[in-house]
Design an enzyme around this catalytic site. Structure first.
Site, PDB file in Angstrom:
ATOM      1  N   ASN A 107       0.849  -1.183   0.000  1.00  0.00           N
ATOM      2  CA  ASN A 107       0.000   0.000   0.000  1.00  0.00           C
ATOM      3  C   ASN A 107       0.882   1.228   0.000  1.00  0.00           C
ATOM      4  O   ASN A 107       1.944   1.249   0.621  1.00  0.00           O
ATOM      5  CB  ASN A 107      -0.895   0.002   1.250  1.00  0.00           C
ATOM      6  CG  ASN A 107      -1.867   1.175   1.249  1.00  0.00           C
ATOM      7  OD1 ASN A 107      -2.296   1.640   0.192  1.00  0.00           O
ATOM      8  ND2 ASN A 107      -2.197   1.651   2.428  1.00  0.00           N
ATOM      9  N   HIS A 137       0.939   5.247   1.030  1.00  0.00           N
ATOM     10  CA  HIS A 137       0.189   6.092   1.959  1.00  0.00           C
ATOM     11  C   HIS A 137       0.841   7.480   2.002  1.00  0.00           C
ATOM     12  O   HIS A 137       2.068   7.572   2.140  1.00  0.00           O
ATOM     13  CB  HIS A 137       0.178   5.458   3.355  1.00  0.00           C
ATOM     14  CG  HIS A 137      -0.679   6.185   4.335  1.00  0.00           C
ATOM     15  ND1 HIS A 137      -2.049   6.074   4.352  1.00  0.00           N
ATOM     16  CD2 HIS A 137      -0.356   7.061   5.311  1.00  0.00           C
ATOM     17  CE1 HIS A 137      -2.531   6.864   5.309  1.00  0.00           C
ATOM     18  NE2 HIS A 137      -1.534   7.464   5.900  1.00  0.00           N
ATOM     19  N   SER A 189       4.815   6.935   2.278  1.00  0.00           N
ATOM     20  CA  SER A 189       5.261   5.618   2.748  1.00  0.00           C
ATOM     21  C   SER A 189       4.763   4.524   1.818  1.00  0.00           C
ATOM     22  O   SER A 189       3.655   4.614   1.287  1.00  0.00           O
ATOM     23  CB  SER A 189       4.709   5.339   4.157  1.00  0.00           C
ATOM     24  OG  SER A 189       5.063   6.352   5.065  1.00  0.00           O
ATOM     25  N   ASP A 245      -3.223   0.666   7.962  1.00  0.00           N
ATOM     26  CA  ASP A 245      -1.928   1.330   7.733  1.00  0.00           C
ATOM     27  C   ASP A 245      -0.917   1.004   8.824  1.00  0.00           C
ATOM     28  O   ASP A 245      -0.093   1.845   9.193  1.00  0.00           O
ATOM     29  CB  ASP A 245      -2.131   2.850   7.628  1.00  0.00           C
ATOM     30  CG  ASP A 245      -3.027   3.221   6.455  1.00  0.00           C
ATOM     31  OD1 ASP A 245      -3.833   4.153   6.609  1.00  0.00           O
ATOM     32  OD2 ASP A 245      -2.925   2.563   5.396  1.00  0.00           O
TER      33      ASP A 245
END
Ligand code: GRF
Length: 195
Positions: A105, A107, A134, A143
């Site tokens: 992911n 972010h 990130s 997250d």
């Protein structure tokens, strides 16, 4: 390295990845683009002639049923890595477990600072002079997965959420590209991260 990318919104980060993947020297290919909705960003998949699929949460009685269908659609492509790039839904644990550790992911914050769906607005509201971008491994939290790459991004006086988010996304795109290159080259080994 074969990828499936999931989006929910405008897909500007997806678009950057599709453009880079067109170059023969980029060591990854996007096999398909998925979304939980009829996302604007799906137009980028069309433009780059990449197959896409949508699995609307609202079409399923439970999040688990939705997750099963989403997982089934993803697994048809047999990707090495699934990239969440502006995907705004929490994946059921079953989906995370099935795809881990090949599930990343991006972010727009310096995690663990500002997790969740409003990271850029939260950074501005907090009055920080610096935030970041990130790339993390997705675990079953929000997250909370291990950070694979991150970089600080300055907050400038007069920044709006949009101007700051654009500056952060520029870094997100480079980080994601570098992480993908690192995985393809064997420099980054996702199975070595603690989850
Ligand atoms: C990115 O900053 C992503 O990290 C966050 O939402 C943004 C998506 O932007 N979750 P886009 O849809 O790629 O333009």
């Amino acid at each position: 390295l074969s990828l499936v990318v999931l989006i929910s919104g405008g897909g500007s980060n997806l678009r950057a990845l599709l453009a880079e993947a067109e170059h023969a020297d980029f060591p990854a290919r996007v096999l398909a683009v998925g979304s939980d909705r009829d996302a604007d960003g799906l137009v980028h998949a069309e433009e780059f002639r990449i197959p896409s699929f949508t699995v609307p949460l609202s079409s399923f009685p439970t999040r688990e049923d939705w997750g099963k269908e989403l997982l089934s659609q993803i697994q048809q492509w047999r990707p090495d890595v699934v990239v969440l790039s502006g995907f705004m839904r929490l994946l059921p644990g079953e989906v995370v477990r099935a795809l881990s550790p090949g599930l990343l992911n991006t972010h727009p914050a310096l995690l663990p600072e500002f997790p969740g769906a409003h990271a850029v607005a939260d950074a501005i509201a907090a009055g920080v002079s610096e935030t970041g971008a990130s790339v993390i491994l997705v675990d079953e939290g929000v997250d909370t997965g291990p950070v694979i790459a991150q970089e600080r991004v300055p907050v400038l006086p007069g920044d709006s959420e949009e101007t700051l988010h654009d500056r952060v996304k520029t870094v997100e795109r480079r980080l994601l590209s570098d992480v993908i290159r690192g995985i393809a080259a064997g420099r980054i080994r996702l199975e070595e991260y603690p989850t």
